[in-house]
Structure formats: structure tokens, C-alpha cells
Write an enzyme that holds these catalytic residues in place. Structure first.
Site, mmCIF file in Angstrom:
data_model
loop_
_atom_site.group_PDB
_atom_site.id
_atom_site.type_symbol
_atom_site.label_atom_id
_atom_site.label_comp_id
_atom_site.label_asym_id
_atom_site.label_seq_id
_atom_site.Cartn_x
_atom_site.Cartn_y
_atom_site.Cartn_z
ATOM 1 N N GLY A 123 -7.397 3.128 11.226
ATOM 2 C CA GLY A 123 -7.931 1.809 10.921
ATOM 3 C C GLY A 123 -8.035 1.475 9.447
ATOM 4 O O GLY A 123 -8.637 0.455 9.091
ATOM 5 N N THR A 124 -7.434 2.283 8.578
ATOM 6 C CA THR A 124 -7.564 2.008 7.148
ATOM 7 C C THR A 124 -6.917 0.678 6.761
ATOM 8 O O THR A 124 -7.450 -0.061 5.932
ATOM 9 C CB THR A 124 -6.955 3.141 6.299
ATOM 10 N N GLY A 125 -5.761 0.368 7.353
ATOM 11 C CA GLY A 125 -5.096 -0.894 7.021
ATOM 12 C C GLY A 125 -5.923 -2.097 7.431
ATOM 13 O O GLY A 125 -6.054 -3.074 6.672
ATOM 14 N N CYS A 126 -6.498 -2.038 8.624
ATOM 15 C CA CYS A 126 -7.357 -3.125 9.104
ATOM 16 C C CYS A 126 -8.568 -3.290 8.193
ATOM 17 O O CYS A 126 -8.950 -4.404 7.815
ATOM 18 C CB CYS A 126 -7.834 -2.826 10.526
ATOM 19 N N LYS A 163 0.851 -1.189 0.000
ATOM 20 C CA LYS A 163 0.000 0.000 0.000
ATOM 21 C C LYS A 163 0.888 1.242 0.000
ATOM 22 O O LYS A 163 1.694 1.431 0.907
ATOM 23 C CB LYS A 163 -0.919 -0.021 1.223
ATOM 24 N N THR A 200 -8.170 8.712 9.112
ATOM 25 C CA THR A 200 -7.719 7.490 8.448
ATOM 26 C C THR A 200 -7.364 6.392 9.448
ATOM 27 O O THR A 200 -6.672 5.434 9.099
ATOM 28 C CB THR A 200 -6.488 7.782 7.566
#
Length: 276
Positions: free
Chosen positions: A208-211, A174, A206
Site C-alpha cells: 500500500g505504499t503507492g496508495c 517513484k 510495504t
């Protein structure tokens, strides 16, 4: 109904971790389950405390869910320690989980460490060889690939090659940390590179975007999508939930996991409200 399991930490602020994963599973219409690895006291500004569960308890949660309910796809998030990684890998191998998405969560948005340094090697040697996909951001990709810098597409490609050599079948790097008005994610399956581009959304919210991204891919795999399709569809979902992210708290606010459902119901996604 398809079933998805999240093996991750709990975020008391609700924006990341298992809370984000369950909301995302719900948005995609899959039945969500959890195996909690750690409890955190956190909000949009900081992680105040972390209490890891015992490895035995983590293993028991996985075992109980898989033996009775079953799973169509699994994702991992915050695993915290090498001991937890060891038991998670052992249970996933025992049940021969095929649709495994590993989000190598290492550091929170606030800067707090969510994976001990001595656990990184366990992540690479025990868990990645079991995974269908690993989804590092650029700082995580640097560590997994053993590189000093990633500043553009060529270095992202080199990092993807190196990470795939750890045994994982595919890599999604990412590129949100790169500067510029465009965001770039790179998918590599060992044969071809796929680029996913989009306009950068200007927001501070943003958390928690990865989760959320990895949970969306996990849900789509459970629904039968192939990997490139799942990544592309998950990315479109991310654009919506970030566009309608929520200005809650005094730090990095959360994404709006159910925004697509509110929009379809013609409800303001910033306000929410009763749908049933």
C-alpha cells in the site's frame, strides 16, 4: 476542515486502496470521502477475487459527494476498467476538479492485475489530461512512457518528459524499484526537475505504499500546499510510516499510517492503543 476524496478500490486487508487512503487523510487532518470502484478479497499475500462496481454506481458516488459535501482535492487509485475510467473522467471534468492526483494503479504487490490492459489507453487519453499530478512507479512509468527500460536518472527524466506530453501538468516517478541503498523520486513540472533522495528502509512491509504516498500528496494539496512542497512533505511522512511498518500477515505487511500521531502522543507505534 478540508475535504479529500479517494476514487479507488477496497482492500479487505486494510493496507492499500481506500482503507489506506482514509487512514492517510486522517493522519493529515482532512475529512476523507470515497467513491469505491471495486471490492477486492485480499490479504498480505494475494488478491483472491475482484468484483468491480458498475460504472453508473461509481459515477453516482462521485456526484453525491461533490454536489453536497464538496472536495478540495481528489485522488484516483485502482480504476480497473476503461468503462469506469470513462465515467470517472466525465464526472471530474464536469465538476472541474483542479487538485487531481492520479495514482495509475496497475498491478498489486502480489502480482495481481488491478487495471485491465485495454484500460491503459483510456487512462492516458481520458484521465491524465485532467490531472495535476500522476505518480507512477517504475513499471507503471515504463508503460505510460512507452519505454523498454528505466535503469537510472536519465531514463527517469526521459520517461517524465514523455508522460507529461500526455497532458498531465506534473509527473512524480517513484524510483523505489531501482537497486541501491538510496531511494530516488523524480518530480517534473514541465520546466524543472526536482530530486527527492532518501536512505532505503529495509523492510518487507510495504503493502500500500503507492496508495499512501498519493493520498498524502492529495491531503496536502487540499491543505493548500503547492506541488513540490506537498511531494516533499509526503515523502517525509512515508519515511515514518515505512520505518514503523507493521509485520502483519505472512506476506507484504502494511505501512503504519498513524505512526506520526502515535509518536507525538508518546505511544509505541508498533502497539498503538487508545489516544482519545
Amino acid at each position: 476542515m478540508k475535504r479529500a476524496l479517494s476514487i479507488a478500490g477496497s482492500d479487505s486487508g486494510g493496507g492499500a486502496g481506500i482503507q489506506a487512503d482514509l487512514k492517510t487523510f486522517c493522519a493529515f487532518g482532512v475529512y476523507g470521502m470515497t467513491a469505491i470502484t471495486a471490492v477486492t478479497a485480499q490479504n498480505t499475500q494475494r488478491v483472491e477475487a475482484i468484483q468491480a462496481l458498475s460504472p453508473q454506481m461509481v459515477a453516482a458516488q462521485i456526484r453525491c459527494v461533490v454536489e453536497d459535501i464538496g472536495v478540495d482535492a481528489v485522488k484516483t487509485g485502482m480504476l480497473f476498467s476503461s468503462d469506469i475510467i470513462e465515467v470517472v473522467a466525465a464526472e471530474l471534468a464536469r465538476f472541474q476538479i483542479k487538485n487531481l492526483v492520479v495514482d495509475p494503479v496497475m498491478v498489486a504487490k502480489s502480482g495481481a492485475r488491478l487495471l485491465r490492459e485495454d484500460a491503459i489507453q483510456s487512462l492516458m487519453t481520458r484521465l491524465l489530461p485532467l490531472a495535476l499530478l500522476v505518480t507512477p512507479n517504475l513499471p507503471e512509468a515504463l508503460i505510460l512512457a512507452g519505454m523498454e527500460k528505466i535503469e537510472g536518472l536519465e531514463e527517469m527524466q526521459e520517461a517524465a518528459r514523455r508522460i507529461r506530453e500526455k497532458g498531465v501538468r506534473a509527473v512524480l516517478i517513484k524510483g523505489g524499484h531501482l537497486p541501491g541503498e538510496e531511494t530516488l523520486d523524480l518530480f517534473f513540472d514541465g520546466e524543472q526537475f526536482h530530486l527527492f533522495r532518501g536512505k532505503r528502509i529495509s523492510t518487507r512491509n510495504t503493502h500500500g505504499t503507492g496508495c499512501t504516498y498519493s493520498a498524502a500528496i492529495c491531503a496536502l494539496l487540499a491543505l493548500g500546499y503547492n506541488l513540490p512542497e506537498a511531494v516533499g512533505e509526503a515523502r517525509r511522512y512515508m519515511e515514518l510510516v515505512i520505518t514503523h511498518s507493521l509485520p502483519l500477515g505472512g506476506g507484504f505487511g502494511p505501512t503504519n499510517h498513524l505512526a506520526p500521531l502515535f509518536i507525538k502522543a508518546e505511544i509505541n507505534p508498533q502497539e498503538g492503543g487508545k489516544l482519545w
